[in-house]
Design a protein around this motif. Structure first.
Motif, PDB file in Angstrom:
ATOM      1  N   PHE A  74      31.650 -14.457   5.008  1.00  0.00           N
ATOM      2  CA  PHE A  74      32.450 -13.962   3.890  1.00  0.00           C
ATOM      3  C   PHE A  74      33.911 -13.768   4.294  1.00  0.00           C
ATOM      4  CE2 PHE A  74      34.051  -9.742   2.325  1.00  0.00           C
ATOM      5  CZ  PHE A  74      34.594 -10.208   1.140  1.00  0.00           C
ATOM      6  N   ASP A  75      34.141 -13.191   5.460  1.00  0.00           N
ATOM      7  CA  ASP A  75      35.511 -12.972   5.951  1.00  0.00           C
ATOM      8  C   ASP A  75      36.251 -14.295   6.110  1.00  0.00           C
ATOM      9  OD1 ASP A  75      35.266 -10.222   6.000  1.00  0.00           O
ATOM     10  OD2 ASP A  75      34.596 -10.155   8.083  1.00  0.00           O
ATOM     11  N   HIS A  76      35.531 -15.345   6.519  1.00  0.00           N
ATOM     12  CA  HIS A  76      36.143 -16.661   6.663  1.00  0.00           C
ATOM     13  C   HIS A  76      36.629 -17.177   5.313  1.00  0.00           C
ATOM     14  CE1 HIS A  76      36.923 -20.725   8.064  1.00  0.00           C
ATOM     15  NE2 HIS A  76      36.107 -21.194   7.132  1.00  0.00           N
ATOM     16  N   PHE A  77      35.804 -17.028   4.283  1.00  0.00           N
ATOM     17  CA  PHE A  77      36.203 -17.444   2.945  1.00  0.00           C
ATOM     18  C   PHE A  77      37.420 -16.647   2.476  1.00  0.00           C
ATOM     19  CE2 PHE A  77      31.720 -19.054   1.863  1.00  0.00           C
ATOM     20  CZ  PHE A  77      32.109 -20.376   2.008  1.00  0.00           C
ATOM     21  N   LYS A  78      37.416 -15.351   2.773  1.00  0.00           N
ATOM     22  CA  LYS A  78      38.475 -14.478   2.282  1.00  0.00           C
ATOM     23  C   LYS A  78      39.833 -14.853   2.880  1.00  0.00           C
ATOM     24  CE  LYS A  78      38.276 -10.084   3.284  1.00  0.00           C
ATOM     25  NZ  LYS A  78      37.918  -8.644   3.296  1.00  0.00           N
ATOM     26  N   THR A  79      39.828 -15.295   4.136  1.00  0.00           N
ATOM     27  CA  THR A  79      41.091 -15.686   4.770  1.00  0.00           C
ATOM     28  C   THR A  79      41.656 -16.969   4.159  1.00  0.00           C
ATOM     29  OG1 THR A  79      39.914 -16.919   6.496  1.00  0.00           O
ATOM     30  CG2 THR A  79      40.452 -14.607   6.959  1.00  0.00           C
ATOM     31  N   GLN A  80      40.788 -17.794   3.595  1.00  0.00           N
ATOM     32  CA  GLN A  80      41.225 -19.055   2.998  1.00  0.00           C
ATOM     33  C   GLN A  80      41.607 -18.914   1.524  1.00  0.00           C
ATOM     34  OE1 GLN A  80      38.270 -22.084   3.575  1.00  0.00           O
ATOM     35  NE2 GLN A  80      38.554 -22.168   5.796  1.00  0.00           N
ATOM     36  N   ALA A  81      41.158 -17.844   0.902  1.00  0.00           N
ATOM     37  CA  ALA A  81      41.417 -17.658  -0.524  1.00  0.00           C
ATOM     38  C   ALA A  81      42.911 -17.658  -0.798  1.00  0.00           C
ATOM     39  CB  ALA A  81      40.800 -16.351  -1.005  1.00  0.00           C
ATOM     40  N   GLY A  82      43.306 -18.364  -1.828  1.00  0.00           N
ATOM     41  CA  GLY A  82      44.705 -18.446  -2.198  1.00  0.00           C
ATOM     42  C   GLY A  82      45.394 -19.694  -1.704  1.00  0.00           C
ATOM     43  N   LEU A  83      44.818 -20.367  -0.700  1.00  0.00           N
ATOM     44  CA  LEU A  83      45.397 -21.609  -0.194  1.00  0.00           C
ATOM     45  C   LEU A  83      45.154 -22.730  -1.208  1.00  0.00           C
ATOM     46  CD1 LEU A  83      44.271 -21.465   3.552  1.00  0.00           C
ATOM     47  CD2 LEU A  83      46.524 -20.895   2.603  1.00  0.00           C
ATOM     48  N   PRO A  84      46.112 -23.638  -1.403  1.00  0.00           N
ATOM     49  CA  PRO A  84      45.940 -24.731  -2.371  1.00  0.00           C
ATOM     50  C   PRO A  84      44.735 -25.617  -2.055  1.00  0.00           C
ATOM     51  CG  PRO A  84      48.238 -24.528  -1.724  1.00  0.00           C
ATOM     52  CD  PRO A  84      47.461 -23.624  -0.808  1.00  0.00           C
ATOM     53  N   SER A  85      44.382 -25.706  -0.776  1.00  0.00           N
ATOM     54  CA  SER A  85      43.278 -26.581  -0.369  1.00  0.00           C
ATOM     55  C   SER A  85      41.910 -25.911  -0.458  1.00  0.00           C
ATOM     56  CB  SER A  85      43.502 -27.063   1.069  1.00  0.00           C
ATOM     57  OG  SER A  85      43.570 -25.943   1.951  1.00  0.00           O
ATOM     58  N   PHE A  86      41.899 -24.612  -0.764  1.00  0.00           N
ATOM     59  CA  PHE A  86      40.633 -23.881  -0.772  1.00  0.00           C
ATOM     60  C   PHE A  86      39.822 -24.190  -2.028  1.00  0.00           C
ATOM     61  CE2 PHE A  86      38.324 -19.772  -1.713  1.00  0.00           C
ATOM     62  CZ  PHE A  86      37.331 -19.974  -0.769  1.00  0.00           C
ATOM     63  N   VAL A  87      38.619 -24.695  -1.824  1.00  0.00           N
ATOM     64  CA  VAL A  87      37.691 -24.996  -2.912  1.00  0.00           C
ATOM     65  C   VAL A  87      36.363 -24.316  -2.623  1.00  0.00           C
ATOM     66  CG1 VAL A  87      36.470 -26.793  -4.182  1.00  0.00           C
ATOM     67  CG2 VAL A  87      38.789 -27.228  -3.358  1.00  0.00           C
ATOM     68  N   LEU A  88      35.770 -23.695  -3.622  1.00  0.00           N
ATOM     69  CA  LEU A  88      34.494 -22.994  -3.431  1.00  0.00           C
ATOM     70  C   LEU A  88      33.664 -23.085  -4.702  1.00  0.00           C
ATOM     71  CD1 LEU A  88      32.765 -21.203  -1.524  1.00  0.00           C
ATOM     72  CD2 LEU A  88      33.873 -19.209  -2.565  1.00  0.00           C
ATOM     73  N   SER A  89      32.394 -23.420  -4.538  1.00  0.00           N
ATOM     74  CA  SER A  89      31.463 -23.471  -5.663  1.00  0.00           C
ATOM     75  C   SER A  89      30.421 -22.373  -5.489  1.00  0.00           C
ATOM     76  CB  SER A  89      30.757 -24.832  -5.720  1.00  0.00           C
ATOM     77  OG  SER A  89      29.870 -24.976  -4.625  1.00  0.00           O
ATOM     78  N   PRO A  90      29.743 -21.984  -6.566  1.00  0.00           N
ATOM     79  CA  PRO A  90      28.675 -20.984  -6.434  1.00  0.00           C
ATOM     80  C   PRO A  90      27.621 -21.384  -5.415  1.00  0.00           C
ATOM     81  CG  PRO A  90      29.229 -21.277  -8.735  1.00  0.00           C
ATOM     82  CD  PRO A  90      29.979 -22.337  -7.983  1.00  0.00           C
ATOM     83  N   GLY A  91      27.266 -22.688  -5.400  1.00  0.00           N
ATOM     84  CA  GLY A  91      26.260 -23.147  -4.449  1.00  0.00           C
ATOM     85  C   GLY A  91      26.709 -22.968  -3.015  1.00  0.00           C
ATOM     86  N   ASN A  92      27.984 -23.297  -2.715  1.00  0.00           N
ATOM     87  CA  ASN A  92      28.519 -23.113  -1.365  1.00  0.00           C
ATOM     88  C   ASN A  92      28.520 -21.639  -0.970  1.00  0.00           C
ATOM     89  OD1 ASN A  92      30.999 -25.639  -2.081  1.00  0.00           O
ATOM     90  ND2 ASN A  92      29.031 -25.880  -1.031  1.00  0.00           N
TER      91      ASN A  92
END
Length: 296
Positions: A74-92
């Motif tokens: 979760f912390d890894h996702f949070k550090t990437q949040a806001g970056l233009p390249s960050f993509v996340l789906s419910p399944g991921n």
């Protein structure tokens, strides 16, 4: 895992609610369709979940409700949040963090579902007005489900009890053992509270009934399972009266004498009534007692 599906109408939009592990999960896909249409619903959810504030909300919810949540991921996702390249789906999100607040389902009722707490938060992404109507309709649904006269809990139960009573009334003199408990007093010293009520109403203990009905006992039935609707109503009243007398410090003998009189009096009154005739339908989901509907 899915036990049942229910649909509510929110601003003329059908929203599916699915019960998963005894919790209500609301379809985010149905909600998103109201904002962007069928074709863009998945994108609406993806854009919402990749938002930093959303991720923080989801992470806190999982930590509060899911002991198996993977905080490091979760912390890894949070550090990437806001970056233009960050993509996340419910399944991921579900697969990587072992999250339980979101569920992706296939089939007829397929789509992304969220625990009601999370679904209400997602409602803000649709619009504040939509969120308020969603909460209102959900609460209305819960009131219907909790209504003591609703279709599933009451009418089906009443009918099944009536059908069983048709059988038991013909053999009640044979399957209910005869005893002198109502006149004798020695048994009271060792009797459990449940049997005090049983004897007051049925004139026998649970053990006596099991011994007299071995086959019904093997099938998982007990003394109260064969009770009529009226007897169950009286039993509920006896439990309340007994609890009050216990708090007042009244002894077993006096309590039993009072309970016995209450049971015989109330049963005589109720046996003169036809419970089914007082049931009336108010909608496809709710049945009310017409004698008391003004109070509900």
């Amino acid at each position: 895992m899915n036990k049942k599906n229910t649909t509510i109408q929110v601003q003329n939009l059908p929203i599916t609610i699915s019960q998963i592990e005894n919790e209500d999960y609301i379809s985010l896909t149905d909600m998103a369709k109201g904002k962007e249409g069928d074709g863009r619903a998945a994108d609406v959810i993806k854009n919402w979940i990749r938002n930093r504030s959303t991720l923080e909300f989801l992470g806190v919810w999982e930590q509060m409700n899911n002991p198996n949540f993977k905080v490091v991921e979760f912390d890894h996702f949070k550090t990437q949040a806001g970056l233009p390249s960050f993509v996340l789906s419910p399944g991921n999100w579900i697969e990587t963090t072992n999250a339980v607040g979101l569920v992706v389902k296939r089939g007829k009722y397929g789509g992304t579902y969220a625990h009601k707490d999370i679904a209400f938060e997602f409602g803000s992404a649709i619009s504040p007005v939509f969120k308020l109507y969603l909460i209102k309709e959900y609460q209305r649904l819960k009131e219907v489900e909790n209504n003591q006269y609703n279709l599933e809990w009451n009418v089906k139960r009443v009918l099944s009890k009536v059908n069983y009573t048709i059988q038991t009334d013909a053999v009640k003199d044979y399957i209910l053992p005869q005893s002198n408990y109502t006149k004798e007093t020695e048994w009271l010293a060792y009797a459990e509270e449940a049997d005090i009520l049983n004897v007051a109403l049925f004139k026998c203990t649970a053990k006596q009934w099991r011994e007299a009905n071995p086959q019904l006992t093997l099938e998982g039935n007990n003394l109260r399972d064969i009770a009529s609707i009226n007897e169950l109503a009286v039993l509920s009243n006896l439990e309340s009266a007994n609890a009050d007398m216990i708090r007042e410090g009244i002894g077993k003998q006096e309590r039993f004498n009072k309970l016995y009189k209450i049971a015989q009096y109330q049963k005589e009154i109720l046996d003169k009534q036809d419970f089914l005739k007082s049931i009336k339908k108010t909608s496809d989901d709710v049945y009310l007692d017409s004698n008391n509907s003004s109070e509900l």
